[in-house]
Design an enzyme around this catalytic site. Sequence first.
Site, PDB file in Angstrom:
ATOM      1  CG  PHE A 132       7.042   3.523   0.712  1.00  9.82           C
ATOM      2  CD1 PHE A 132       5.682   3.674   0.530  1.00  9.82           C
ATOM      3  CD2 PHE A 132       7.859   3.522  -0.406  1.00  9.82           C
ATOM      4  CE1 PHE A 132       5.141   3.833  -0.731  1.00  9.82           C
ATOM      5  CE2 PHE A 132       7.325   3.669  -1.669  1.00  9.82           C
ATOM      6  CZ  PHE A 132       5.968   3.831  -1.839  1.00  9.82           C
ATOM      7  CG  ASP A 212      10.339   8.018   4.709  1.00  8.28           C
ATOM      8  OD1 ASP A 212       9.773   9.103   4.476  1.00  8.28           O
ATOM      9  OD2 ASP A 212      10.496   7.143   3.841  1.00  8.28           O
ATOM     10  CE1 TYR A 237       5.706  10.896  -3.733  1.00  9.38           C
ATOM     11  CE2 TYR A 237       7.754  11.651  -4.717  1.00  9.38           C
ATOM     12  CZ  TYR A 237       7.029  10.669  -4.084  1.00  9.38           C
ATOM     13  OH  TYR A 237       7.626   9.468  -3.798  1.00  9.38           O
ATOM     14  CE  LYS A 238       4.186   9.979   0.098  1.00  7.94           C
ATOM     15  NZ  LYS A 238       3.490   9.160  -0.899  1.00  7.94           N
TER      16      LYS A 238
END
Length: 416
Positions: A132, A212, A237-238
């Site tokens: 990311f 991560d 939040y996923k």
Amino acid sequence: MSKAAAAMWQKEAEERDASDPLKEFRADFYLPNTGIYLDGNSLGLISRRAEKSLSDAVDAWRRLAVQGWEEGEPSWFYLAETLGEMLTALVGGNPGDLVVAGSTTVNLHQLLATFYRPKGQRRLIVADPLNFPSDLYALKSQLALHGQDESALRLVMPDEHGWIREEDVLKALGPEVALLLLPAVVFSSGQLLDMERITKSARSQGIAVGWDLSHSAGVVPHRLHEVDPDFAVFCTYKYLNGGPGAPAALYLSPRHRDRLPALWGWFGGDKERQFEMSPAFRPARGAGAFQIGSPHILSMAPLKGSLALLAEAGIDRVRAKSLALTGFVMALTDALLADQGVLVLTPREPKRRGGHVALRHPRAAELVPLLRRAGVVGDFRPPDIIRLCPSPLSTRFSDVLDAVLQLRAALTASSS
Ligand SMILES: Cc1ncc(COP(=O)(O)O)c(C=O)c1O
């Protein structure tokens, strides 16, 4: 597509939905009015449990005001640690190894500042260019803080399929490498890396290892206490359904329980002595020491409900359904979309894929908005990727079929 083929897929989807052991959990979620939701790898849906734990926190603020720090249920003062302990059911680790705090990028900065200590020839960081962007920005800024330029960042390039090969990661390691940071699941392709193999090899060479887990926590079971990297970070939040911008999590290996964090703040201090208000920093033990400022109580509150819901479903059952759903996306793509030029980018082997499927098509950028207009929410990642994420607790096999049929309709309409 013939009527017989359509009926066959319909029957299969209905049968799978009927025999789904997790089907009751769907009723816990608010399904958005925007249509079939296949974007839980970007933002997970709100559940009734999460909504309740958020409204309980608001209520505690109303009733208890400042006493909520002690008397809130759970106490706000220990909320970061309490949620960290709940996460162990999903990602492994032991109480004290995880906390919920900050954001993924901020936690990464804290951990990189602590663990990236270039010394002599050992100064390189190994990462991959598909991580990311925020992680790569954090790596580059930490290098700059140490007076290193970008030549100290060794990137493992993807192969001809767009996948990161574990062999290539292992080849990039050596005595000149100080730290390795990789995503467990690559956000674009959905590839799941062999964390155990990579961690073992890097650690045996004296390299600090961080992962991560943003695209895997809550959908792929992790056993952090067995894999034992030095640290891990992930957002909530996923697949953890913590809500937009919910605070992230950080894991610290128990090997580093007494390690001094690089960045100090009063919430990283020993809780028993925090209100002595001493100018001397006395760190907590374990992951707690890596927090910095006050916990974001209202933003963390939904996690209490959503983590309880996930624990009840059980991460192994969640993973089994996720694999069945993503397998169904792939089978339908082969049968109904391949003739329209859609390719599956995500590796097919179950142990090599996470919770979403990445499809490739040269017109992906125009197809995703067309899909949204037809009531299917997926997303686009440049240059040519359509990501579809069937979150296991809220998605039915029949939703997956409808989404693929809509994609076929969008493709045939736009090519005619
Ligand atoms: C893999 C990964 N790392 C980091 C981030 C950034 O997280 P944050 O905004 O919590 O810093 C994201 C956001 O989606 C992500 O997917």
